[in-house]
Write an enzyme that holds these catalytic residues in place. Structure first.
Site, PDB file in Angstrom:
ATOM      1  N   HIS A 177      54.575  91.327  90.662  1.00 43.92           N
ATOM      2  CA  HIS A 177      55.141  91.618  89.335  1.00 43.92           C
ATOM      3  C   HIS A 177      54.165  91.233  88.225  1.00 43.92           C
ATOM      4  O   HIS A 177      53.376  90.293  88.361  1.00 43.92           O
ATOM      5  CB  HIS A 177      56.514  90.973  89.135  1.00 43.92           C
ATOM      6  CG  HIS A 177      56.541  89.496  88.928  1.00 43.92           C
ATOM      7  ND1 HIS A 177      57.037  88.615  89.854  1.00 43.92           N
ATOM      8  CD2 HIS A 177      56.169  88.734  87.882  1.00 43.92           C
ATOM      9  CE1 HIS A 177      56.969  87.378  89.384  1.00 43.92           C
ATOM     10  NE2 HIS A 177      56.431  87.424  88.183  1.00 43.92           N
ATOM     11  N   ASP A 210      54.920  88.728  94.402  1.00 49.28           N
ATOM     12  CA  ASP A 210      55.443  90.040  94.816  1.00 49.28           C
ATOM     13  C   ASP A 210      54.771  91.180  94.025  1.00 49.28           C
ATOM     14  O   ASP A 210      55.179  92.329  94.108  1.00 49.28           O
ATOM     15  CB  ASP A 210      56.973  90.105  94.647  1.00 49.28           C
ATOM     16  CG  ASP A 210      57.419  89.930  93.192  1.00 49.28           C
ATOM     17  OD1 ASP A 210      56.551  89.694  92.325  1.00 49.28           O
ATOM     18  OD2 ASP A 210      58.630  90.040  92.934  1.00 49.28           O
ATOM     19  N   ASP A 234      57.468  88.481  78.036  1.00 48.90           N
ATOM     20  CA  ASP A 234      58.824  88.385  78.587  1.00 48.90           C
ATOM     21  C   ASP A 234      59.543  87.101  78.179  1.00 48.90           C
ATOM     22  O   ASP A 234      58.941  86.181  77.618  1.00 48.90           O
ATOM     23  CB  ASP A 234      58.785  88.511  80.129  1.00 48.90           C
ATOM     24  CG  ASP A 234      57.705  87.639  80.766  1.00 48.90           C
ATOM     25  OD1 ASP A 234      57.201  86.729  80.095  1.00 48.90           O
ATOM     26  OD2 ASP A 234      57.381  87.867  81.943  1.00 48.90           O
ATOM     27  N   GLU A 238      59.520  93.828  88.189  1.00 44.80           N
ATOM     28  CA  GLU A 238      59.639  93.529  89.612  1.00 44.80           C
ATOM     29  C   GLU A 238      59.442  94.794  90.462  1.00 44.80           C
ATOM     30  O   GLU A 238      59.567  95.913  89.959  1.00 44.80           O
ATOM     31  CB  GLU A 238      61.040  92.952  89.889  1.00 44.80           C
ATOM     32  CG  GLU A 238      61.298  91.597  89.254  1.00 44.80           C
ATOM     33  CD  GLU A 238      60.633  90.443  90.018  1.00 44.80           C
ATOM     34  OE1 GLU A 238      59.636  90.661  90.729  1.00 44.80           O
ATOM     35  OE2 GLU A 238      61.125  89.311  89.875  1.00 44.80           O
TER      36      GLU A 238
HETATM   37  C1  GLP Z   1      56.307  84.491  85.802  1.00 44.91           C
HETATM   38  C2  GLP Z   1      55.926  85.294  84.564  1.00 44.91           C
HETATM   39  C3  GLP Z   1      54.747  86.203  84.813  1.00 44.91           C
HETATM   40  C4  GLP Z   1      53.659  85.418  85.513  1.00 44.91           C
HETATM   41  C5  GLP Z   1      54.149  84.954  86.852  1.00 44.91           C
HETATM   42  C6  GLP Z   1      53.100  84.244  87.687  1.00 44.91           C
HETATM   43  O1  GLP Z   1      57.189  85.147  86.627  1.00 44.91           O
HETATM   44  N1  GLP Z   1      56.988  86.092  84.069  1.00 44.91           N
HETATM   45  O2  GLP Z   1      54.299  86.746  83.588  1.00 44.91           O
HETATM   46  O3  GLP Z   1      52.520  86.217  85.675  1.00 44.91           O
HETATM   47  O4  GLP Z   1      55.234  84.070  86.592  1.00 44.91           O
HETATM   48  O5  GLP Z   1      53.120  82.900  87.389  1.00 44.91           O
HETATM   49  P1  GLP Z   1      52.039  81.852  87.816  1.00 44.91           P
HETATM   50  O6  GLP Z   1      50.881  82.077  86.933  1.00 44.91           O
HETATM   51  O7  GLP Z   1      52.697  80.538  87.563  1.00 44.91           O
HETATM   52  O8  GLP Z   1      51.744  82.088  89.248  1.00 44.91           O
END
Ligand code: GLP
Length: 235
Positions: free
Chosen positions: A137, A135, A67, A142
């Site tokens: 995702h 959440d 992404d 989402e």
């Molecule tokens: C972002 C990314 C996701 C990732 C998520 C969790 O929103 N787009 O791909 O998995 O954060 O992040 P973290 O690993 O910092 O908790």
């Protein structure tokens, strides 16, 4: 599904890196599906070190990221392209021309999404690394009424904006939209490796992997994937 619980973030990062390293050793021209966020930072550090030591060779590897924020170009230090260069690509001998991140600055986002899906189809992902949002995702898919198959533009959930605000100067600077690989792309990977750390991820992991398959918990679709490994550390 294999659910591996480990004692700390260091062990999680070493194990995740070892799984990816095994892929690179067994298939030197493999395609890695890569992720951003704080969870993979340690994994990327290990891979970088092992490459520096001469234990890993990325010269024939290519990668496809999940992404990118809309409106940020690769030179912006909050963009996921910048993150990937900074945390991994600048430290390994990968050919950057073979590393793909959605273009969040594309003038025609729809065309960018279509081209990204064609690329995924053409290249095929050998192993997809994922984190998980509070959440549920994955990528930036989402919670919704349905799962979206294709790469698409999304409006970020307020909880995601809040969670990701720590990387920006202020919450107002967090982009409100992003481009993400859809569930079709993620599910097309031959293997999936999801890493999560911290107590705040415990409940969502429980829901995603032991609850009903529900687009309101996007990661729950992974229950339908034949080869998923989850590595979790509470600390
Ligand atoms: C972002 C990314 C996701 C990732 C998520 C969790 O929103 N787009 O791909 O998995 O954060 O992040 P973290 O690993 O910092 O908790």
């Amino acid at each position: 599904m294999k659910f591996i619980t480990v004692e700390n973030y260091e062990t999680l990062s070493r194990k995740a890196a070892a799984i990816i390293a095994a892929e690179v050793i067994a298939k030197p021209d493999c395609v890695l599906g890569l992720a951003t966020g704080s969870s993979p930072v340690g994994t990327y550090k290990n891979l970088s070190e092992w490459c520096k030591n001469g234990d890993l060779d990325f010269s024939c590897v290519s990668s496809i990221n999940l992404d990118e924020y809309t409106g940020l170009d690769g030179s912006n230090d909050q963009s996921y392209r910048y993150f990937m260069n900074n945390n991994l690509f600048d430290h390994i001998n990968i050919n950057k021309d073979k590393t793909f991140v959605p273009n969040g600055k594309a003038t025609d986002i729809k065309a960018e999404c279509e081209a990204y899906d064609n690329r995924i189809k053409e290249m095929g992902i050998d192993i997809q690394l994922l984190g998980i949002g509070v959440d549920g995702h994955i990528g930036f898919n989402e919670p919704d009424e349905f799962f979206t198959k294709e790469t698409h533009q999304v409006t970020l959930d307020p909880s995601t904006i809040e969670a990701n605000a720590r990387f920006f100067e202020s919450i107002d600077d967090v982009p409100k939209t992003a481009v993400t690989m859809g569930m079709g792309g993620i599910m097309s990977a031959k293997k999936v490796l999801l890493i999560a750390n911290g107590q705040n991820k415990k409940d969502i992991l429980e829901k995603a992997f032991y609850g009903p398959i529900d687009p309101k918990v996007p990661a729950s679709i992974l229950q339908l994937h034949p080869d998923v490994t989850v590595i979790f550390s509470e600390n």
